[in-house]
Design a protein around this motif. Structure first.
Motif, PDB file in Angstrom:
ATOM      1  N   ALA A 185      10.953 -33.917  20.178  1.00 34.86           N
ATOM      2  CA  ALA A 185      10.295 -34.815  19.351  1.00 34.86           C
ATOM      3  C   ALA A 185      11.370 -35.311  18.392  1.00 34.86           C
ATOM      4  N   MET A 243       2.280 -34.081  22.780  1.00 40.26           N
ATOM      5  CA  MET A 243       2.185 -32.933  21.813  1.00 40.26           C
ATOM      6  C   MET A 243       0.865 -32.632  21.233  1.00 40.26           C
ATOM      7  N   GLY A 284       2.440 -30.344  25.509  1.00 42.53           N
ATOM      8  CA  GLY A 284       3.132 -29.148  25.134  1.00 42.53           C
ATOM      9  C   GLY A 284       2.254 -28.829  23.791  1.00 42.53           C
ATOM     10  N   ALA A 285       2.428 -27.507  23.373  1.00 42.63           N
ATOM     11  CA  ALA A 285       2.016 -26.867  22.523  1.00 42.63           C
ATOM     12  C   ALA A 285       0.625 -26.995  22.339  1.00 42.63           C
ATOM     13  N   GLY A 286      -0.356 -26.541  23.504  1.00 44.07           N
ATOM     14  CA  GLY A 286      -1.492 -26.327  23.472  1.00 44.07           C
ATOM     15  C   GLY A 286      -2.331 -26.577  24.822  1.00 44.07           C
ATOM     16  N   ASN A 287      -3.681 -26.661  24.903  1.00 45.18           N
ATOM     17  CA  ASN A 287      -4.260 -26.788  26.119  1.00 45.18           C
ATOM     18  C   ASN A 287      -4.940 -28.161  26.443  1.00 45.18           C
ATOM     19  N   VAL A 300       2.920 -28.153  29.991  1.00 41.32           N
ATOM     20  CA  VAL A 300       3.749 -26.893  29.862  1.00 41.32           C
ATOM     21  C   VAL A 300       2.950 -25.722  29.351  1.00 41.32           C
ATOM     22  N   ALA A 352       2.449 -21.366  28.618  1.00 41.62           N
ATOM     23  CA  ALA A 352       3.484 -20.223  28.220  1.00 41.62           C
ATOM     24  C   ALA A 352       2.890 -19.086  28.659  1.00 41.62           C
ATOM     25  N   LEU A 367      -3.106 -19.834  31.269  1.00 41.93           N
ATOM     26  CA  LEU A 367      -3.407 -21.465  30.975  1.00 41.93           C
ATOM     27  C   LEU A 367      -2.863 -22.172  32.333  1.00 41.93           C
ATOM     28  N   GLU A 370       7.282 -22.277  30.437  1.00 43.62           N
ATOM     29  CA  GLU A 370       8.543 -22.306  29.695  1.00 43.62           C
ATOM     30  C   GLU A 370       8.474 -21.111  28.948  1.00 43.62           C
ATOM     31  N   GLY A 390      12.382 -25.515  19.923  1.00 43.54           N
ATOM     32  CA  GLY A 390      11.033 -26.009  19.426  1.00 43.54           C
ATOM     33  C   GLY A 390      10.080 -25.058  19.650  1.00 43.54           C
ATOM     34  N   HIS A 391       8.759 -25.560  19.748  1.00 48.41           N
ATOM     35  CA  HIS A 391       7.441 -24.586  19.798  1.00 48.41           C
ATOM     36  C   HIS A 391       7.696 -23.651  21.041  1.00 48.41           C
ATOM     37  N   GLY A 428       6.175 -19.938  22.996  1.00 58.45           N
ATOM     38  CA  GLY A 428       5.092 -19.028  23.268  1.00 58.45           C
ATOM     39  C   GLY A 428       6.102 -17.495  23.148  1.00 58.45           C
ATOM     40  N   MET A 472      16.056 -27.971  15.782  1.00 63.60           N
ATOM     41  CA  MET A 472      15.211 -27.389  16.926  1.00 63.60           C
ATOM     42  C   MET A 472      16.407 -27.271  18.076  1.00 63.60           C
TER      43      MET A 472
END
Ligand code: TUI
Length: 322
Positions: free
Chosen positions: A20, A70, A94-97, A115, A117, A121, A136, A142-143, A145, A276
């Motif tokens: 980002a 994101m 990234g960072a969620g479903n 992505v 983790a 998922l 990942e 960054g973010h 899991g 990051m």
């Protein structure tokens, strides 16, 4: 199973990580022109910024590229609309479903690579129509899991029937070779591309990556449910101290974190900003073009295959030279 190169129409099975504020049209087009898949990171940006970067990439390369969504971005719905309108070839998330977006993206003819983790998922997004997954591990920047790349990749590879792309802790040919051994058929690399000549991140950010040692990253924000791997600096230490002493640090961390990534990336404030980075930063020692990085990494990986195949066939009792 289709190969990652066939699926995406690229020469090398490498996807550039979505960093980002950093991964803009310049970096994405450089990686795509070098035969990988360049990615525009939309981060928390609004839809019109994303449209403008997509149009720049279209000017700078005729090769496939992607946009990362994101999923914590409040503008995610509008970003998805722009991605469909602009007929972007590939989306990573990234960072969620990303479940609720997959059918729409597929209906626009877009390849979707979330992505993940976790195995759970990975299975869910495969059922929803994902074309591949990026597994990942927490070595990434960054973010992050909980699982490590070493543990996550083979478990995801066993659980799904779509290509698995390994990410987190990969920065050279050894990492690529290892990812293949774990069942991946491609890699995503972020931190190394941060120091690509075409990467427009601040000089101070690049220098901090190049100087970093193996033990220089830390995960902040675990207590808030948004763990983020960063290079240790004043901001990271303040956040960690806050997490130790406060029962409910989320609001204060949010305050400290607002604008912090932008400050490090754009203004070069690597003291109070959020730098990051993945754990592999300690391995990264020089700036190169994206093309030099990709060609060097795959040459190394191919050489390792030859070398290590002999060791594996010979067994442990025979030395490498024997
Ligand atoms: O997305 C990333 N890395 C990122 S996004 C980002 S922007 C940001 N800025 C400030 C605060 C927070 C984010 C910086 N770095 N990597 C992909 C990734 N996704 N890694 C791990 C995950 C992940 C984790 C849990 C994906 C899904 C997930 O589960 C969600 C669910 O609902 O099961």
């Amino acid at each position: 199973m289709v190969s990652v190169c066939e699926l995406l129409g690229i020469k090398y099975p490498i996807i550039q990580g979505a960093m980002a504020w950093i991964a803009d049209a310049y970096l994405a087009s450089a990686v795509s022109n070098a035969g990988g898949l360049g990615i525009i990171a939309s981060g928390n940006a609004d839809a019109e910024w994303v449209r403008s970067e997509i149009r720049k990439v279209k000017e700078m390369t005729d090769k496939p590229y992607g946009v990362n969504v994101m999923l914590l971005n409040p503008h995610a719905d509008a970003v998805i609309d722009v991605i469909c309108e602009e007929k972007v070839p590939v989306v990573t998330t990234g960072a969620g479903n990303p479940g609720k977006y997959i059918a729409k993206l597929k209906s626009c003819g877009i390849k979707v690579i979330p992505v993940v983790a976790s195995v759970a998922l990975a299975i869910r997004v495969e059922r929803a129509g994902a074309d591949a997954v990026i597994a990942e591990g927490q070595e990434g920047g960054g973010h992050v899991g909980e699982a490590t790349t070493m543990a996550l990749v083979p478990q995801v590879a066993d659980a799904v029937n779509i290509p698995v792309i390994a990410a987190g802790g990969i920065g050279d040919g050894r990492g690529i070779a290892a990812a293949y051994m774990l069942g991946a058929s491609g890699v995503q690399v972020g931190t190394r591309f941060l120091v690509a000549k075409e990467c427009t991140v601040s000089r101070n950010y690049k220098d901090m990556i190049i100087k970093a040692k193996d033990s220089d990253t830390v995960v902040t924000g675990r207590s808030t449910g948004h763990p983020v791997r960063v290079l240790k600096n004043k901001l990271a230490r303040e956040i960690l101290a806050l997490e130790k002493r406060s029962a409910d640090p989320a609001a204060e961390i949010e305050k400290l974190g607002t604008g912090a990534l932008r400050a490090a990336v754009k203004d070069g404030d690597v003291v109070n900003g959020s730098v990051m980075s993945g754990q592999i930063a300690g391995l990264i020692k020089k700036e190169q073009t994206a093309k030099e990085m990709i060609e060097e990494m795959f040459k190394e990986a191919a050489e390792i295959y030859e070398d290590r195949a002999t060791i594996c066939r010979s067994g442990c009792s025979i030395s490498r030279d024997g």
